[in-house]
Enzyme design. Structure first.
Site, mmCIF file in Angstrom:
data_model
loop_
_atom_site.group_PDB
_atom_site.id
_atom_site.type_symbol
_atom_site.label_atom_id
_atom_site.label_comp_id
_atom_site.label_asym_id
_atom_site.label_seq_id
_atom_site.Cartn_x
_atom_site.Cartn_y
_atom_site.Cartn_z
ATOM 1 N N CYS A 9 -19.714 32.641 80.722
ATOM 2 C CA CYS A 9 -20.452 33.033 79.533
ATOM 3 C C CYS A 9 -19.976 32.156 78.385
ATOM 4 C CB CYS A 9 -20.224 34.510 79.194
ATOM 5 S SG CYS A 9 -21.056 34.951 77.662
ATOM 6 N N HIS A 25 -17.502 38.531 87.691
ATOM 7 C CA HIS A 25 -17.063 37.135 87.613
ATOM 8 C C HIS A 25 -15.751 37.045 88.393
ATOM 9 C CE1 HIS A 25 -20.056 35.393 84.796
ATOM 10 N NE2 HIS A 25 -20.287 36.674 84.567
ATOM 11 N N HIS A 75 -21.720 43.292 88.570
ATOM 12 C CA HIS A 75 -21.827 41.891 88.154
ATOM 13 C C HIS A 75 -20.404 41.394 87.901
ATOM 14 C CE1 HIS A 75 -23.985 38.661 85.724
ATOM 15 N NE2 HIS A 75 -22.784 38.579 85.188
ATOM 16 N N ASN A 97 -19.499 33.430 88.516
ATOM 17 C CA ASN A 97 -19.749 34.736 89.140
ATOM 18 C C ASN A 97 -19.240 34.724 90.582
ATOM 19 O OD1 ASN A 97 -22.140 34.199 87.169
ATOM 20 N ND2 ASN A 97 -22.096 36.405 87.464
ATOM 21 N N ARG A 147 -29.586 31.440 85.738
ATOM 22 C CA ARG A 147 -29.352 31.905 84.362
ATOM 23 C C ARG A 147 -27.859 31.910 84.030
ATOM 24 N NH1 ARG A 147 -26.268 35.420 81.655
ATOM 25 N NH2 ARG A 147 -26.543 36.948 83.318
ATOM 26 N N ASP A 148 -27.091 32.781 84.655
ATOM 27 C CA ASP A 148 -25.667 32.894 84.308
ATOM 28 C C ASP A 148 -24.943 31.608 84.696
ATOM 29 O OD1 ASP A 148 -23.335 34.043 83.382
ATOM 30 O OD2 ASP A 148 -23.479 35.830 84.619
HETATM 31 P P1 HMG Z 1 -29.247 35.899 64.990
HETATM 32 O O1 HMG Z 1 -28.806 34.602 64.452
HETATM 33 O O2 HMG Z 1 -28.617 37.146 64.443
HETATM 34 O O3 HMG Z 1 -30.825 36.020 64.966
HETATM 35 O O4 HMG Z 1 -28.977 35.840 66.566
HETATM 36 P P2 HMG Z 1 -31.806 36.591 63.862
HETATM 37 O O5 HMG Z 1 -32.438 37.817 64.432
HETATM 38 O O6 HMG Z 1 -31.084 36.698 62.551
HETATM 39 O O7 HMG Z 1 -32.873 35.415 63.753
HETATM 40 C C1 HMG Z 1 -32.476 34.126 63.300
HETATM 41 C C2 HMG Z 1 -33.453 33.076 63.792
HETATM 42 O O8 HMG Z 1 -33.460 33.058 65.205
HETATM 43 C C3 HMG Z 1 -34.908 33.325 63.361
HETATM 44 O O9 HMG Z 1 -35.487 32.041 63.186
HETATM 45 C C4 HMG Z 1 -35.509 33.954 64.587
HETATM 46 O O10 HMG Z 1 -36.894 33.731 64.706
HETATM 47 C C5 HMG Z 1 -34.790 33.200 65.697
HETATM 48 P P3 HMG Z 1 -35.626 31.379 61.719
HETATM 49 O O11 HMG Z 1 -36.410 32.395 60.965
HETATM 50 O O12 HMG Z 1 -34.203 31.236 61.225
HETATM 51 O O13 HMG Z 1 -36.303 30.097 62.020
HETATM 52 N N1 HMG Z 1 -34.719 33.998 66.931
HETATM 53 C C6 HMG Z 1 -35.098 33.570 68.154
HETATM 54 N N2 HMG Z 1 -35.608 32.402 68.599
HETATM 55 C C7 HMG Z 1 -35.907 32.328 69.908
HETATM 56 N N3 HMG Z 1 -35.745 33.342 70.783
HETATM 57 C C8 HMG Z 1 -35.227 34.505 70.385
HETATM 58 C C9 HMG Z 1 -34.892 34.634 69.008
HETATM 59 N N4 HMG Z 1 -34.378 35.665 68.316
HETATM 60 C C10 HMG Z 1 -34.276 35.263 67.039
HETATM 61 N N5 HMG Z 1 -35.059 35.514 71.257
HETATM 62 C C11 HMG Z 1 -29.608 36.529 68.783
HETATM 63 C C12 HMG Z 1 -29.258 36.965 67.369
HETATM 64 C C13 HMG Z 1 -29.624 37.752 69.660
HETATM 65 C C14 HMG Z 1 -30.972 35.851 68.764
HETATM 66 C C15 HMG Z 1 -28.521 35.501 69.246
HETATM 67 O O14 HMG Z 1 -27.278 36.071 69.076
HETATM 68 C C16 HMG Z 1 -28.676 35.089 70.688
HETATM 69 O O15 HMG Z 1 -29.646 34.426 71.049
HETATM 70 N N6 HMG Z 1 -27.678 35.475 71.558
HETATM 71 C C17 HMG Z 1 -27.753 35.187 72.974
HETATM 72 C C18 HMG Z 1 -26.383 34.928 73.529
HETATM 73 C C19 HMG Z 1 -26.457 34.725 75.031
HETATM 74 O O16 HMG Z 1 -27.502 34.417 75.586
HETATM 75 N N7 HMG Z 1 -25.299 34.898 75.726
HETATM 76 C C20 HMG Z 1 -25.221 34.727 77.132
HETATM 77 C C21 HMG Z 1 -25.885 35.813 77.903
HETATM 78 S S1 HMG Z 1 -24.902 37.301 78.029
HETATM 79 C C22 HMG Z 1 -23.921 37.072 79.433
HETATM 80 O O17 HMG Z 1 -23.859 35.984 79.951
HETATM 81 C C23 HMG Z 1 -23.234 38.260 80.033
HETATM 82 C C24 HMG Z 1 -23.907 38.754 81.329
HETATM 83 O O18 HMG Z 1 -23.918 37.735 82.325
HETATM 84 C C25 HMG Z 1 -23.164 39.979 81.870
HETATM 85 C C26 HMG Z 1 -21.650 39.772 82.020
HETATM 86 O O19 HMG Z 1 -21.197 38.784 82.617
HETATM 87 O O20 HMG Z 1 -20.936 40.661 81.511
HETATM 88 C C27 HMG Z 1 -25.350 39.183 81.085
HETATM 89 MG MG MG Z 2 -22.252 37.203 83.587
#
Ligand code: HMG
Ligand code: MG
Length: 304
Positions: A246, A215, A213, A255, A20-21
């Site tokens: 990220c 990095h 966690h 990581n 995933r990450d």
């Molecule tokens: P948004 O644009 O605000 O979404 O994004 P919305 O709620 O306004 O919805 C817009 C459209 O997206 C709609 O479709 C929804 O159905 C669709 P439309 O009506 O326009 O056709 N939608 C989805 N489709 C599929 N799956 C979903 C989903 N949700 C809404 N789950 C949202 C908000 C949260 C969805 C967006 O910002 C997002 O997906 N963000 C994810 C970012 C991400 O994955 N980042 C990396 C992970 S975090 C990380 O790596 C840190 C970590 O490792 C810890 C660390 O290192 O600190 C964990």
């Molecule tokens: Mg991370």
């Protein structure tokens, strides 16, 4: 040579985040068959918790847009946990439809990263998570909460410990079983990590409910992990071969490499259940698929 050190746990649970990450941050899209083989090889090397993918918006993280297909291609081993990231109820629906039993929500200690990563303020993201955790728990799912930017933020600089504790306790109050402290950009140092874990304990979140966690951007991940283990943490996130980053925090690199962690823990006589050589072979295989060497020092050393 195995030489123990006082004040460490007998056993550490490694929470593998490579699929995933790691893969979320690769420029190339890795074929589903390779991802499924990666997950199977990680399980074969003894990893028992493998964060497999994310049910996020495919436009936000195109590298993981194949989440459903991947879960269909992974032969699930009953001894292995396969958690996935879920930001909202839409993501939870997708997870439930794919037989997932463990999820992770992911919040931010800072406003800037909350907006960039989730398109929400911190407050709005907590409101987005609340029904996810309620419904997930009602369905019997295990829920982890991540808090990102716990040691610093690329836009906001230093992040006060009280600010991290405030978001972290609110994530736990939603009903998470475990809280993973994310040093997303790898800037933390051991004193900071120890102070944070102590502050969380004082606020009612003991080390028995924490994971770390880290990095490895500044080469501090292993030192920070040792500090966390000495402070009572027994769950450590790591990524095979040091893959990772990220996409919404450009200064984040990979990581803590799982191999570097296992090398240290093997030397300390702390059990992990991981076969280091099989794991390093897996990382070399994945590095060949990605067309660049693994940044893990242990993977490199074992190849010589
Ligand atoms: P948004 O644009 O605000 O979404 O994004 P919305 O709620 O306004 O919805 C817009 C459209 O997206 C709609 O479709 C929804 O159905 C669709 P439309 O009506 O326009 O056709 N939608 C989805 N489709 C599929 N799956 C979903 C989903 N949700 C809404 N789950 C949202 C908000 C949260 C969805 C967006 O910002 C997002 O997906 N963000 C994810 C970012 C991400 O994955 N980042 C990396 C992970 S975090 C990380 O790596 C840190 C970590 O490792 C810890 C660390 O290192 O600190 C964990
Ligand atoms: Mg991370």
């Amino acid at each position: 040579m195995r030489v123990p050190l006082d004040g460490l746990p007998e056993r550490v649970t490694i929470y593998e985040v490579g699929p995933r990450d790691g893969l979320q941050n690769e420029k190339a899209i890795v074929p589903v068959a390779d991802k499924a083989e990666f997950v199977a090889r990680l399980a074969g090397a003894g990893l028992r918790t493998i964060e497999t993918t994310s049910f996020v918006h495919p436009r936000w993280v195109p590298q993981l847009a194949d989440a459903e297909e991947l879960l269909g291609a992974v032969t699930r081993d009953p001894a292995v946990r396969y958690p996935v990231l879920v930001p909202n109820e839409h993501g939870l629906d997708r997870a439930l439809a794919n037989g997932i039993t463990e999820i992770a929500i992911f919040g931010s200690a800072t406003e800037t990263f909350a907006r960039r990563n989730l398109n929400r303020t911190v407050e709005e993201s907590l409101a987005m998570f609340a029904p996810v955790v309620d419904r997930a728990r009602a369905e019997g799912l295990w829920v982890r909460g991540y808090v990102s930017m716990v040691c610093g933020d690329p836009w906001e600089g230093d992040v006060p410990i009280e600010q991290v504790v405030s978001v972290a306790t609110r994530m736990m109050d939603l009903g998470c079983s475990e809280l993973s402290l994310g040093d997303t950009i790898g800037v933390g140092t051991p004193g900071q990590v120890t102070a944070l874990i102590e502050a969380l304990a004082a606020a009612g979140v003991g080390a028995d409910r924490l994971a770390v966690h880290f990095h490895d951007t500044y080469g501090q991940a292993l030192a920070n992990t040792l500090a966390a283990l000495r402070a009572g943490v027994t769950v450590v996130d790591a990524s095979a071969g040091g893959l990772g980053g990220c996409p919404y925090a450009e200064s984040a690199t990979g990581n803590l490499p799982t191999e570097d962690l296992v090398w240290m823990l093997d030397g300390l006589g702390v059990e992990t259940g991981v076969d280091l050589r099989r794991l390093a072979e897996t990382s070399r295989w994945m590095a060949a698929r990605l067309g660049r060497p693994s940044p893990s020092r242990v993977v490199q050393a074992l190849a010589e």
